[in-house]
Design a protein around this motif. Structure first.
Motif, PDB file in Angstrom:
ATOM      1  N   SER A  30      31.495 -32.654 -34.332  1.00  0.00           N
ATOM      2  CA  SER A  30      30.652 -33.794 -34.699  1.00  0.00           C
ATOM      3  C   SER A  30      31.152 -34.497 -35.959  1.00  0.00           C
ATOM      4  O   SER A  30      30.991 -35.713 -36.095  1.00  0.00           O
ATOM      5  CB  SER A  30      29.205 -33.332 -34.900  1.00  0.00           C
ATOM      6  OG  SER A  30      29.127 -32.336 -35.905  1.00  0.00           O
ATOM      7  N   HIS A  33      33.712 -36.929 -34.860  1.00  0.00           N
ATOM      8  CA  HIS A  33      33.083 -38.062 -34.185  1.00  0.00           C
ATOM      9  C   HIS A  33      32.451 -39.015 -35.202  1.00  0.00           C
ATOM     10  O   HIS A  33      32.544 -40.244 -35.068  1.00  0.00           O
ATOM     11  CB  HIS A  33      32.004 -37.570 -33.210  1.00  0.00           C
ATOM     12  CG  HIS A  33      32.537 -36.648 -32.158  1.00  0.00           C
ATOM     13  ND1 HIS A  33      31.747 -35.750 -31.490  1.00  0.00           N
ATOM     14  CD2 HIS A  33      33.790 -36.478 -31.673  1.00  0.00           C
ATOM     15  CE1 HIS A  33      32.472 -35.067 -30.622  1.00  0.00           C
ATOM     16  NE2 HIS A  33      33.726 -35.486 -30.719  1.00  0.00           N
ATOM     17  N   THR A  64      25.309 -37.117 -34.110  1.00  0.00           N
ATOM     18  CA  THR A  64      26.040 -36.152 -34.943  1.00  0.00           C
ATOM     19  C   THR A  64      25.207 -35.516 -36.050  1.00  0.00           C
ATOM     20  O   THR A  64      25.584 -34.467 -36.570  1.00  0.00           O
ATOM     21  CB  THR A  64      27.262 -36.821 -35.602  1.00  0.00           C
ATOM     22  OG1 THR A  64      26.818 -37.804 -36.551  1.00  0.00           O
ATOM     23  CG2 THR A  64      28.155 -37.472 -34.561  1.00  0.00           C
TER      24      THR A  64
END
Length: 213
Positions: A30, A33, A64
């Motif tokens: 995450s 991302h 996230t």
């Protein structure tokens, strides 16, 4: 852009021993991302497409758990470990090779205008749950210990611990990113130990004088 993407992936393998494959990192990290989404949001922000920049930022936050304002300036090889609860403010500036852990806040201290968030210079490390607040600078190669609250500038090659953050100066130009969260220096505890030893010494001297009389 491709070089930056490769750097973002490579730094994960360098900083996280749990990373096993490129596919795993690209699909499940995450922090990675959030950084990629921020690069898109920041590009929109620089083009004054503020609404769409915030839309991208909020979508990234939803998926996230990491909130990065589109206005924040982030350098190369930025690594967010785990990442849940990380908050990075609008005027924050982050250099290259910086690492932050979950629960870190790089925020402001009030409603002031202009530059109101921290500047984090190259190779710094901000540990779990640390709060770095206001228009201050964390110097190159410095570390902020877990749970610390930093309100003042930190010189290069330093370690900060405690609430409020206190600097423990480190020797050497390069400090490796191996901060042991369970073994941080505690200047407050050290001072209390010194005072306790002094009290014991004074008590011993007093007893000796009483015995002499």
């Amino acid at each position: 852009m491709l070089k930056m993407i490769r750097d973002d992936i490579q730094v994960v393998f360098e900083q996280d021993p749990a990373a096993r494959s490129y596919l795993e990192v690209v699909l499940t990290y995450s922090g990675l991302h959030a950084i990629w989404a921020h690069r898109i949001a920041h590009s929109l922000f620089k083009r004054k497409l503020f609404f769409w920049a915030r839309v991208v930022s909020q979508i990234s936050r939803f998926f996230t758990g990491i909130e990065i304002h589109p206005g924040a300036k982030i350098g190369r090889r930025f690594f967010i470990d785990h990442g849940m609860g990380v908050v990075i403010g609008e005027t924050c500036e982050i250099g290259d090779n910086v690492t932050v852990f979950q629960g870190v806040t790089l925020g402001g201290t009030g409603k002031e205008k202009g530059k109101r968030h921290p500047t984090i210079l190259d190779n710094a490390l901000i540990a779990t749950g640390a709060k770095v607040l206001g228009n201050i600078t964390i110097g190159e190669n410095s570390k902020v210990g877990a749970g610390s609250v930093v309100l003042k500038d930190v010189p290069a090659n330093s370690t900060v611990v405690g609430i409020p953050g206190r600097v423990v100066i480190q020797d050497g130009v390069r400090i490796n990113k191996d901060l042991n969260h369970c073994d941080l220096p505690d200047p407050v505890a050290d001072r209390l130990i010194e005072l306790e030893n002094e009290i014991k010494l004074l008590r011993k001297e007093l007893l000796q004088k009483v015995e002499v009389k």
